[in-house]
Design a protein around this motif. Sequence first.
Motif, PDB file in Angstrom:
ATOM      1  N   ILE A   8       0.842  -1.202   0.000  1.00 26.42           N
ATOM      2  CA  ILE A   8       0.000   0.000   0.000  1.00 26.42           C
ATOM      3  C   ILE A   8       0.875   1.249   0.000  1.00 26.42           C
ATOM      4  CG2 ILE A   8      -1.790   1.290   1.229  1.00 26.42           C
ATOM      5  CD1 ILE A   8      -2.574  -1.417   2.534  1.00 26.42           C
ATOM      6  N   GLY A   9       0.584   2.188  -0.891  1.00 26.17           N
ATOM      7  CA  GLY A   9       1.323   3.440  -0.927  1.00 26.17           C
ATOM      8  C   GLY A   9       0.422   4.573  -1.380  1.00 26.17           C
ATOM      9  N   TYR A  10       0.671   5.783  -0.875  1.00 26.82           N
ATOM     10  CA  TYR A  10      -0.140   6.931  -1.291  1.00 26.82           C
ATOM     11  C   TYR A  10       0.699   8.200  -1.309  1.00 26.82           C
ATOM     12  CZ  TYR A  10      -0.543   7.282   3.825  1.00 26.82           C
ATOM     13  OH  TYR A  10      -0.284   7.337   5.170  1.00 26.82           O
ATOM     14  N   LYS A  11       0.191   9.179  -2.049  1.00 31.43           N
ATOM     15  CA  LYS A  11       0.914  10.432  -2.247  1.00 31.43           C
ATOM     16  C   LYS A  11      -0.106  11.532  -2.522  1.00 31.43           C
ATOM     17  CE  LYS A  11       4.550  13.043  -3.716  1.00 31.43           C
ATOM     18  NZ  LYS A  11       5.694  13.451  -2.899  1.00 31.43           N
ATOM     19  N   SER A  12       0.176  12.726  -1.994  1.00 31.62           N
ATOM     20  CA  SER A  12      -0.726  13.866  -2.184  1.00 31.62           C
ATOM     21  C   SER A  12       0.049  15.103  -2.607  1.00 31.62           C
ATOM     22  CB  SER A  12      -1.475  14.190  -0.879  1.00 31.62           C
ATOM     23  OG  SER A  12      -2.276  13.120  -0.450  1.00 31.62           O
ATOM     24  N   ILE A  13      -0.644  16.009  -3.289  1.00 35.13           N
ATOM     25  CA  ILE A  13      -0.145  17.367  -3.485  1.00 35.13           C
ATOM     26  C   ILE A  13      -1.230  18.330  -3.033  1.00 35.13           C
ATOM     27  CG2 ILE A  13       1.563  17.006  -5.318  1.00 35.13           C
ATOM     28  CD1 ILE A  13      -0.603  17.691  -7.360  1.00 35.13           C
ATOM     29  N   ALA A 215      -3.506  10.103  -4.611  1.00 35.57           N
ATOM     30  CA  ALA A 215      -3.642   8.770  -5.196  1.00 35.57           C
ATOM     31  C   ALA A 215      -3.190   7.753  -4.159  1.00 35.57           C
ATOM     32  CB  ALA A 215      -2.803   8.638  -6.465  1.00 35.57           C
ATOM     33  N   CYS A 216      -4.006   6.724  -3.962  1.00 33.62           N
ATOM     34  CA  CYS A 216      -3.641   5.618  -3.073  1.00 33.62           C
ATOM     35  C   CYS A 216      -3.679   4.330  -3.888  1.00 33.62           C
ATOM     36  CB  CYS A 216      -4.613   5.530  -1.895  1.00 33.62           C
ATOM     37  SG  CYS A 216      -4.238   4.172  -0.762  1.00 33.62           S
ATOM     38  N   VAL A 217      -2.574   3.612  -3.886  1.00 34.81           N
ATOM     39  CA  VAL A 217      -2.440   2.402  -4.699  1.00 34.81           C
ATOM     40  C   VAL A 217      -2.270   1.192  -3.781  1.00 34.81           C
ATOM     41  CG1 VAL A 217      -1.050   1.204  -6.440  1.00 34.81           C
ATOM     42  CG2 VAL A 217      -1.443   3.687  -6.629  1.00 34.81           C
TER      43      VAL A 217
END
Length: 390
Positions: A8-13, A215-217
């Motif tokens: 599980i990984g996620y990133k935001s701006i 986005a969360c993958v």
Amino acid sequence: MNNLCSDIGYKSINHYGESLCGDHVDVIDIDENSTVVVLSDGLGSGVKASILSTLTSKIISTMIAEGLDIEDCVSTIAATLPVSSEHGVAYSTFTIIHIINNETAEIFQYDNPQVIIIRNQINYDYPKIELNIGGKIIYKSVVNLQENDVFIAMSDGCPHAGMGISYNFGWQRDEIISFMETLITVGYTAKNLSTILIEECDKLYGFEPADDATACVIKIRKRQPMNILFGPPYNPDDCDRMMSLFFAKDGKHIVCGGTTSAIAAKYLNKPLKTSLNFEQSDIPPIAEIEGVDLVTEGVITINRVVEYAKDYLEENKLYEQWNFNRDGASLISRMLFEEATDINFYVGRAINPAHQNPDLPINFSIKMTLVDELSQCLKKMGKKIKVSYF
């Protein structure tokens, strides 16, 4: 029980000019085989949106942690979320993905872009059931998991990327799917997939995002054990016991440290082939021992791995360095971050006399601290960690 697990990984701006993100992601481990991921998007941007999304995620997370059924949690939050009289939309939207026993995924979606599932490297059109809860339309799906399935959850800042700049109507779902299908064939981790997706959104916004984007993958994969040996044992008589336990473990084997690699070579009765080829000027070169997957220097190399691990958990700005470089720290990082799911550390407590020089910034406590920091980082990545000291 199958041999699958969730990466599980996620990133935001943030919205351009805002210091806080209006999106929020929570990951809740119910047990070692079941996880709940909540992605919430607060109305607007900045402090207000951040509070709304965080509250929504935390309320759902807390109810799940207390053992409430997820459908009851969805009903409760849907019934309590107000709708803006000005905009006619909910103050916070959410996506919930519940991974059950690494066999099944339950998905609940309320007003966020629909989750994308990529199976066998192409888009998978999964079934959806429409539920009316408290006057709100919630979509529920149940998907049986397969190895290499990839789930992509997003806030609406992703499909809105480039609207009026690169695209008239934003970055359409089909275009996002095509973009991700190409990336998935490369074998990136969930964190790197989310990072690349969000970086592309940022680019489409002209690096001045008009909305928060997250986005969360979730990537479904087989468990992969990895073993790392770091330092000789405190008692020299324990060398053979330490080596026999280390090499008896399934999975790949990494040996770190000059003395440690000499002991491993002697135990295997194989030559230790050293090198003077510095891939990076500040990272010592790797070596080779037949029967060992990777042989590196010790403290300096592991210290760089810890730096990469901390960055990976935050901004992930350094991923291109360790993804493509061939030095020892980069190779270890790829093996631990991308390949491994279960990591066994074998740590020797022997004190290296060379490290006791007061002019050197290396000592025994630093070595133990590095092991602890790296272990904690890997746990936060979702890895199962076991540390054995000798």
